[in-house]
Design a protein around this motif. Structure first.
Motif, short mmCIF file in Angstrom:
data_model
loop_
_atom_site.label_atom_id
_atom_site.label_comp_id
_atom_site.label_asym_id
_atom_site.label_seq_id
_atom_site.Cartn_x
_atom_site.Cartn_y
_atom_site.Cartn_z
N VAL A 337 1.01 -1.21 0.02
CA VAL A 337 -0.34 -0.15 -0.13
C VAL A 337 0.85 1.21 0.08
CG1 VAL A 337 -1.47 1.86 1.04
CG2 VAL A 337 -1.50 -1.09 1.00
N SER A 338 0.62 2.23 -0.66
CA SER A 338 1.66 3.57 -1.38
C SER A 338 0.65 4.44 -1.44
CB SER A 338 2.54 3.01 -1.97
OG SER A 338 3.19 1.71 -1.58
N VAL A 339 0.91 5.57 -0.71
CA VAL A 339 0.29 6.52 -0.81
C VAL A 339 1.37 7.63 -0.11
CG1 VAL A 339 -1.38 8.37 -0.13
CG2 VAL A 339 -2.05 6.21 0.21
N THR A 340 1.20 8.66 -1.92
CA THR A 340 1.50 10.25 -2.23
C THR A 340 1.25 11.75 -2.61
OG1 THR A 340 3.57 8.36 -3.37
CG2 THR A 340 3.98 11.05 -3.60
N LEU A 341 1.12 12.28 -1.47
CA LEU A 341 0.66 13.75 -1.46
C LEU A 341 1.47 14.31 -2.01
CD1 LEU A 341 -2.62 12.45 0.84
CD2 LEU A 341 -2.75 12.67 -2.34
N GLY A 342 2.01 14.79 -3.13
CA GLY A 342 3.36 15.27 -3.00
C GLY A 342 3.23 16.90 -3.03
N ASP A 343 4.30 17.91 -3.13
CA ASP A 343 4.35 19.07 -2.54
C ASP A 343 2.91 20.14 -3.09
OD1 ASP A 343 6.90 19.22 -2.63
OD2 ASP A 343 7.50 19.04 -4.53
N PHE A 344 2.15 19.83 -2.15
CA PHE A 344 1.02 20.79 -2.26
C PHE A 344 0.62 21.45 -1.05
CE2 PHE A 344 -2.52 21.72 0.84
CZ PHE A 344 -4.20 21.47 -0.28
N THR A 345 0.13 22.83 -2.53
CA THR A 345 0.04 23.98 -2.31
C THR A 345 -1.48 24.12 -2.71
OG1 THR A 345 0.36 24.76 -4.11
CG2 THR A 345 2.46 24.47 -2.89
N MET A 346 -1.82 25.45 -1.63
CA MET A 346 -3.01 25.98 -1.53
C MET A 346 -3.38 28.12 -1.63
SD MET A 346 -4.64 25.31 2.37
CE MET A 346 -4.02 26.09 3.74
N ALA A 347 -3.93 28.14 -2.05
CA ALA A 347 -4.18 29.30 -1.88
C ALA A 347 -3.62 30.40 -0.75
CB ALA A 347 -4.98 30.18 -2.45
N ASP A 348 -3.28 31.26 -1.00
CA ASP A 348 -3.20 32.33 0.18
C ASP A 348 -4.18 32.90 1.08
OD1 ASP A 348 -0.16 32.57 -0.04
OD2 ASP A 348 -0.31 34.17 -1.35
N MET A 349 -5.07 33.26 -0.28
CA MET A 349 -6.90 32.94 0.40
C MET A 349 -6.98 32.24 1.64
SD MET A 349 -11.13 33.45 -1.42
CE MET A 349 -10.00 35.29 -1.65
N LEU A 350 -6.92 30.94 1.48
CA LEU A 350 -6.91 30.00 2.52
C LEU A 350 -6.05 29.71 4.05
CD1 LEU A 350 -7.81 26.44 0.15
CD2 LEU A 350 -9.44 28.53 1.37
#
Length: 506
Positions: A337-350
């Motif tokens: 079982v492998s999961v990758t959520l890499g280099d997540f970025t969100m808007a400055d508003m959030l």
């Protein structure tokens, strides 16, 4: 089981549209017989009106029928016609009209009867079969091919959806081969320039709700192989797998985008997503199931009446892989079982909602882990009867697990780790019904205290709770090299004792 029937129907129709799979003489009758045999292999009853003359075999009123599992109903598919034309050089051309209606009649037990007409539209289609009766090669190309919903009737009542429902591919090319024998071994490959779909429908109940979906993929490519034992019954998937049935397919694309809009009386929702590429692999055999999906450069934007403000985020990499055994046996079998959520970025508003002064680092966040191990299955996971018999009990035993990599990186802190454990299934008392583990997990935390300080300053964590958290870190971890670095080794020994950096906790 209905989902499996839908999968078989899709695969069977694909064969209808693109052929089966050398290089010797083959006749029109050979190609038709091969195609018909494959439909039967998928569990269909098939019939057609045949007219042969001058090396041309014309088929009309082609009918396919299949019974749904467990007497849940029937599905019938009707095609108007096609021709197999001998070219005089040992090959056969498959000729279809530019628009060929595919009529589908679904009569499920105790549910509404559905009749749908889907037009198969092609431009510049060239399809050729060659080889020998037991080893056919099929090649095809087309400027475009589309599936267009042309009509929908539910329980005898025509349904007006209001807009188009269709999928279109352009610049299509591909080939497939099928070698007959005790096991039919097939291989396929295809490529398209673009794949576009659109669904623009109103609620047929007249509520005023409207759904719009539109999307595209670029440079879609795929391939795969399959093995089908002679006489295998697809309705009994576990038996077919044990007899030697298998398939392994993969798809890649160079980019894509999707748009979703929903409008109702009191709510609305909009979503726009895109990616720069991705890959999907699905494989199944008696030994294991593999599902592996990865998307690159994903971007998501959401708005809706139930969402207080626009949501926008990006991710450089998003992936999931599952590898697991399916059939019981005495030997240990691998899982992953492998999961990758890499280099997540969100808007400055959030960010501004909970960190308006910018105290937290806004570097890309990552969550990733990879776990492999071995299990022994005592039940067949696809056998509904066996699974029903065990109820909530486990269908097997876990014997080993390795955390090959663990990374959690966010807001200036990073947790990494790796470790391995074996499990004693004869000892179910030391850990309250869980097989007793033995092994160690090594962890490293960088920037944890600094993040905790910022959360206290922002008012998210009370000072007394922060003090408790620091005491826990002092219990489970020791200072490491570098500033604000903690190391921890969590170990379970053969006596079932749990230790942190050599200090016994249990």
């Amino acid at each position: 089981m209905k989902h499996w029937t839908a999968l078989k129907t899709s695969a069977a129709l694909a064969i209808c549209m693109t052929g089966s799979a050398g290089f010797a003489d083959v006749t029109a009758s050979d190609v038709w017989t091969n195609w018909r045999d494959q439909m039967v292999q998928f569990g269909y009853q098939i019939s057609a009106d045949e007219a042969a003359s001058g090396g041309v075999l014309a088929l009309s009123n082609i009918k396919l029928h299949i019974d749904l599992p467990e007497n849940e109903g029937t599905v019938d598919v009707t095609l108007d016609g096609m021709e197999f034309r001998e070219a005089g050089d040992g090959t056969v051309q498959i000729m279809m009209p530019a628009t060929m209606p595919v009529r589908i009649h679904v009569a499920p037990k105790d549910e509404k009867v559905v009749d749908a007409t889907v037009n198969y539209d092609t431009q510049g289609l060239l399809a050729v079969a060659s080889g020998s009766p037991d080893n056919l090669t099929f090649t095809y190309s087309a400027d475009s091919a589309a599936l267009v919903l042309a009509g929908l009737v539910v329980d005898g009542k025509a349904i007006d959806l209001g807009g188009p429902v269709q999928m279109t591919m352009t610049n299509i090319s591909g080939s497939s081969t099928a070698q007959k024998g005790a096991v039919i071994n097939a291989q396929q490959s295809f490529a398209t320039g673009t794949l576009d779909y659109i669904l623009d429908v109103n609620d047929p109940k007249g509520t005023g709700e409207h759904m719009f979906m539109k999307g595209s993929l670029k440079d879609l490519k795929g391939g795969g192989s399959s093995a089908m034992p002679e006489g295998a019954e697809m309705a009994d998937l576990p038996a077919a797998l044990k007899a030697g049935m298998s398939f392994d397919g993969n798809f890649t694309y160079a980019g894509g985008a999707n748009q979703i809009e929903f409008k109702g009386k009191d709510e609305q929702f909009t979503a726009n997503t895109s990616s720069t590429g991705g890959a999907i692999r699905v494989a199944m055999s008696a030994g294991q199931l593999i599902y592996d999906v990865m998307a690159q450069g994903s971007s998501v934007n959401l708005m809706g009446s139930d969402i207080p403000l626009p949501v926008s985020f990006d991710m450089a990499q998003a992936g999931f892989k599952l590898m697991m055994p399916l059939m019981s046996g005495d030997d240990l079998q691998d899982f992953q079982v492998s999961v990758t959520l890499g280099d997540f970025t969100m808007a400055d508003m959030l960010w501004g909602i909970f960190d308006p002064t910018g105290q937290l680092p806004r570097d890309p966040a990552t969550v990733a882990f990879d776990v492999t191990g071995q299990v022994k299955l005592t039940k067949d996971l696809l056998d509904e009867k066996q699974m029903a018999e065990i109820g909530a009990a486990a269908p097997g035993e876990i014997h080993a697990a390795s955390i090959n990599g663990l990374t959690v990186r966010a807001a200036g802190a990073e947790l990494t780790g790796a470790g391995a454990f074996t499990f004693d299934n004869t000892d179910l008392t030391s850990f309250d019904g869980m097989p007793r583990p033995q092994g160690a997990l090594n962890l490293k935390l960088v920037g944890g205290n600094g993040l905790l300080d910022k959360l206290v300053a922002m008012g998210f964590v009370p000072e007394d709770q922060a003090m408790g958290a620091r005491m826990m870190m002092g219990l489970f971890a020791i200072p490491g090299e570098g500033e604000d670095t903690l190391n921890s080794t969590i170990e379970v020994n053969e006596q079932g004792h749990v230790l942190a950096n050599g200090q016994r906790l249990k």
